[in-house]
Scaffold this active site. Structure first.
Site, short mmCIF file in Angstrom:
data_model
loop_
_atom_site.label_atom_id
_atom_site.label_comp_id
_atom_site.label_asym_id
_atom_site.label_seq_id
_atom_site.Cartn_x
_atom_site.Cartn_y
_atom_site.Cartn_z
N HIS A 173 43.31 87.76 -33.99
CA HIS A 173 42.62 87.50 -35.26
C HIS A 173 41.59 86.37 -35.10
CE1 HIS A 173 46.60 88.86 -37.27
NE2 HIS A 173 45.71 89.82 -37.52
N LYS A 186 55.55 94.53 -50.18
CA LYS A 186 56.01 94.30 -48.80
C LYS A 186 56.18 92.81 -48.57
CE LYS A 186 54.31 95.31 -44.18
NZ LYS A 186 53.06 95.63 -43.50
N ARG A 222 41.16 97.28 -31.81
CA ARG A 222 41.87 97.01 -30.55
C ARG A 222 41.81 98.18 -29.60
NH1 ARG A 222 47.21 95.37 -33.62
NH2 ARG A 222 46.40 97.18 -34.72
N SER A 271 50.63 91.24 -35.00
CA SER A 271 51.57 90.28 -35.60
C SER A 271 53.00 90.80 -35.47
CB SER A 271 51.22 90.05 -37.08
OG SER A 271 49.95 89.49 -37.20
#
Ligand code: PNS
Length: 162
Positions: A17, A41, A90, A127
Protein backbone atom coordinates in the site's frame (compact mmCIF):
# COMPACT_ATOMS: atom_id res chain seq x y z
CA UNK A 1 -5.18 21.23 -7.68
CA UNK A 2 -4.87 17.62 -8.92
CA UNK A 3 -6.22 15.35 -6.19
CA UNK A 4 -6.30 11.57 -6.14
CA UNK A 5 -7.86 9.09 -3.73
CA UNK A 6 -6.14 5.83 -2.76
CA UNK A 7 -8.98 3.75 -1.30
CA UNK A 8 -8.92 0.50 0.64
CA UNK A 9 -9.55 -1.39 3.84
CA UNK A 10 -5.96 -1.08 5.09
CA UNK A 11 -6.43 -3.73 7.81
CA UNK A 12 -3.53 -3.10 8.27
CA UNK A 13 -1.49 -0.98 5.84
CA UNK A 14 1.34 -2.95 4.19
CA UNK A 15 4.50 -1.93 2.34
CA UNK A 16 2.59 -2.65 -0.87
CA UNK A 17 0.00 0.00 0.00
CA UNK A 18 2.74 2.43 1.02
CA UNK A 19 4.52 1.94 -2.30
CA UNK A 20 1.38 2.93 -4.20
CA UNK A 21 0.60 5.87 -1.89
CA UNK A 22 4.16 7.19 -2.14
CA UNK A 23 4.25 6.91 -5.92
CA UNK A 24 0.81 8.55 -6.23
CA UNK A 25 2.02 11.40 -4.01
CA UNK A 26 4.71 12.19 -6.59
CA UNK A 27 2.16 12.32 -9.41
CA UNK A 28 -0.57 14.40 -7.76
CA UNK A 29 -0.71 17.64 -5.79
CA UNK A 30 -2.61 15.90 -3.04
CA UNK A 31 -3.42 12.27 -2.20
CA UNK A 32 -6.24 11.30 0.13
CA UNK A 33 -6.03 7.81 1.57
CA UNK A 34 -9.65 6.69 1.97
CA UNK A 35 -10.24 4.02 4.61
CA UNK A 36 -13.48 2.11 4.09
CA UNK A 37 -15.80 1.83 7.09
CA UNK A 38 -17.41 -1.53 6.44
CA UNK A 39 -20.31 -2.11 8.84
CA UNK A 40 -20.79 -5.70 7.70
CA UNK A 41 -17.19 -6.83 8.16
CA UNK A 42 -15.26 -6.36 11.39
CA UNK A 43 -11.55 -6.22 10.83
CA UNK A 44 -8.62 -7.00 13.07
CA UNK A 45 -8.07 -3.29 13.68
CA UNK A 46 -10.74 -0.64 14.17
CA UNK A 47 -10.99 2.06 11.54
CA UNK A 48 -9.52 4.54 14.02
CA UNK A 49 -6.55 2.25 14.62
CA UNK A 50 -6.00 1.81 10.88
CA UNK A 51 -6.15 5.57 10.38
CA UNK A 52 -3.68 6.18 13.22
CA UNK A 53 -1.21 3.70 11.68
CA UNK A 54 -1.65 5.18 8.20
CA UNK A 55 -1.12 8.73 9.50
CA UNK A 56 2.08 7.72 11.22
CA UNK A 57 3.56 5.81 8.30
CA UNK A 58 2.66 8.50 5.75
CA UNK A 59 3.79 11.39 7.98
CA UNK A 60 6.84 12.05 5.80
CA UNK A 61 4.62 12.83 2.79
CA UNK A 62 3.51 16.47 3.00
CA UNK A 63 0.73 16.02 0.46
CA UNK A 64 -0.93 12.87 1.84
CA UNK A 65 -4.03 12.98 4.08
CA UNK A 66 -5.95 10.10 5.61
CA UNK A 67 -9.74 10.02 6.04
CA UNK A 68 -12.45 7.39 6.44
CA UNK A 69 -15.53 6.95 4.30
CA UNK A 70 -18.80 5.04 4.32
CA UNK A 71 -21.02 4.31 1.38
CA UNK A 72 -20.00 4.89 -2.20
CA UNK A 73 -16.41 5.65 -3.00
CA UNK A 74 -17.47 8.09 -5.72
CA UNK A 75 -19.39 10.13 -3.11
CA UNK A 76 -16.24 10.31 -1.01
CA UNK A 77 -14.31 11.46 -4.09
CA UNK A 78 -16.88 14.20 -4.68
CA UNK A 79 -16.65 15.37 -1.04
CA UNK A 80 -12.88 15.45 -1.31
CA UNK A 81 -12.99 17.17 -4.72
CA UNK A 82 -10.92 14.38 -6.22
CA UNK A 83 -11.67 13.10 -9.71
CA UNK A 84 -9.11 10.29 -9.86
CA UNK A 85 -8.71 6.99 -8.02
CA UNK A 86 -5.31 5.31 -7.87
CA UNK A 87 -5.31 1.53 -7.42
CA UNK A 88 -2.41 -0.90 -7.31
CA UNK A 89 -2.55 -4.02 -9.47
CA UNK A 90 -0.55 -6.92 -8.06
CA UNK A 91 -1.32 -9.48 -10.72
CA UNK A 92 -3.52 -10.17 -13.71
CA UNK A 93 -5.96 -11.83 -11.32
CA UNK A 94 -6.62 -8.45 -9.68
CA UNK A 95 -7.62 -6.97 -12.98
CA UNK A 96 -11.11 -8.37 -13.65
CA UNK A 97 -12.70 -7.09 -10.46
CA UNK A 98 -10.77 -3.82 -10.54
CA UNK A 99 -11.91 -3.22 -14.12
CA UNK A 100 -15.54 -3.79 -13.11
CA UNK A 101 -15.25 -1.31 -10.26
CA UNK A 102 -13.46 1.24 -12.45
CA UNK A 103 -16.16 1.02 -15.11
CA UNK A 104 -18.90 1.33 -12.48
CA UNK A 105 -17.21 4.33 -10.88
CA UNK A 106 -16.73 6.24 -14.11
CA UNK A 107 -20.33 5.49 -15.05
CA UNK A 108 -21.65 6.59 -11.66
CA UNK A 109 -19.81 9.85 -11.35
CA UNK A 110 -17.14 10.32 -14.00
CA UNK A 111 -14.41 9.35 -11.54
CA UNK A 112 -11.37 8.00 -13.41
CA UNK A 113 -9.29 5.07 -12.16
CA UNK A 114 -5.57 4.85 -12.78
CA UNK A 115 -3.99 1.42 -12.27
CA UNK A 116 -0.44 1.37 -11.02
CA UNK A 117 1.56 -1.84 -11.31
CA UNK A 118 2.69 -2.93 -7.88
CA UNK A 119 6.40 -3.09 -7.25
CA UNK A 120 7.25 -6.79 -7.88
CA UNK A 121 8.72 -6.93 -4.38
CA UNK A 122 5.16 -6.69 -3.06
CA UNK A 123 3.18 -8.46 -5.76
CA UNK A 124 2.26 -11.41 -3.50
CA UNK A 125 1.43 -9.24 -0.49
CA UNK A 126 -1.98 -8.71 1.07
CA UNK A 127 -3.19 -7.60 4.49
CA UNK A 128 -4.87 -10.99 4.95
CA UNK A 129 -1.65 -12.93 4.32
CA UNK A 130 0.30 -10.65 6.62
CA UNK A 131 -2.25 -11.19 9.40
CA UNK A 132 -2.10 -14.95 8.96
CA UNK A 133 1.70 -15.05 9.05
CA UNK A 134 1.80 -12.73 12.08
CA UNK A 135 -0.82 -14.80 13.90
CA UNK A 136 1.43 -17.85 13.83
CA UNK A 137 4.54 -15.95 14.83
CA UNK A 138 6.05 -15.62 11.33
CA UNK A 139 8.32 -12.72 10.43
CA UNK A 140 6.39 -9.95 8.70
CA UNK A 141 9.13 -7.34 9.01
CA UNK A 142 9.86 -7.25 5.22
CA UNK A 143 6.19 -6.66 4.50
CA UNK A 144 4.95 -3.95 6.87
CA UNK A 145 6.39 -0.87 8.59
CA UNK A 146 7.86 -1.51 12.08
CA UNK A 147 4.96 0.24 13.75
CA UNK A 148 2.47 -2.09 12.07
CA UNK A 149 4.56 -5.14 12.96
CA UNK A 150 4.44 -4.10 16.61
CA UNK A 151 0.68 -3.55 16.51
CA UNK A 152 0.23 -6.97 14.90
CA UNK A 153 2.36 -8.57 17.55
CA UNK A 154 0.37 -6.92 20.32
CA UNK A 155 -2.97 -7.89 18.80
CA UNK A 156 -2.32 -11.36 17.47
CA UNK A 157 0.15 -13.26 19.57
CA UNK A 158 -1.16 -16.79 20.06
CA UNK A 159 0.37 -19.96 21.41
CA UNK A 160 2.03 -21.92 18.63
CA UNK A 161 1.29 -25.64 18.46
CA UNK A 162 3.96 -28.08 19.55
O1 PNS B 1 -8.65 -2.82 0.25
P1 PNS B 1 -9.93 -3.33 -0.39
O2 PNS B 1 -10.80 -4.00 0.65
O3 PNS B 1 -9.64 -4.21 -1.57
O4 PNS B 1 -10.71 -2.03 -0.94
C1 PNS B 1 -11.95 -2.15 -1.59
C2 PNS B 1 -12.63 -0.79 -1.83
C3 PNS B 1 -12.69 0.02 -0.55
C4 PNS B 1 -11.82 -0.01 -2.84
C5 PNS B 1 -14.05 -1.11 -2.38
O5 PNS B 1 -14.65 -2.06 -1.56
C6 PNS B 1 -14.94 0.11 -2.48
O6 PNS B 1 -14.77 0.95 -3.32
N1 PNS B 1 -15.92 0.22 -1.53
C7 PNS B 1 -16.82 1.33 -1.43
C8 PNS B 1 -18.26 0.99 -1.85
C9 PNS B 1 -18.46 1.29 -3.31
O7 PNS B 1 -18.24 2.39 -3.79
N2 PNS B 1 -18.89 0.25 -4.03
C10 PNS B 1 -19.04 0.31 -5.46
C11 PNS B 1 -17.70 0.04 -6.14
S1 PNS B 1 -17.85 0.00 -7.85
Amino acid sequence: MRRAVCPGSFDPVTNGHLDIIGRASRLFDEVIVGVLVNQSKSGLFTVDERIAMLREVTASYDNVRVASFQGLLVDFCREQQASVLVKGLRAVSDFDYELQMAQMNIGLAGVETLFMPTNPLYSFLSSSLVKDVAKWGGDVSPHVPDLVREQLRARLTVERPG
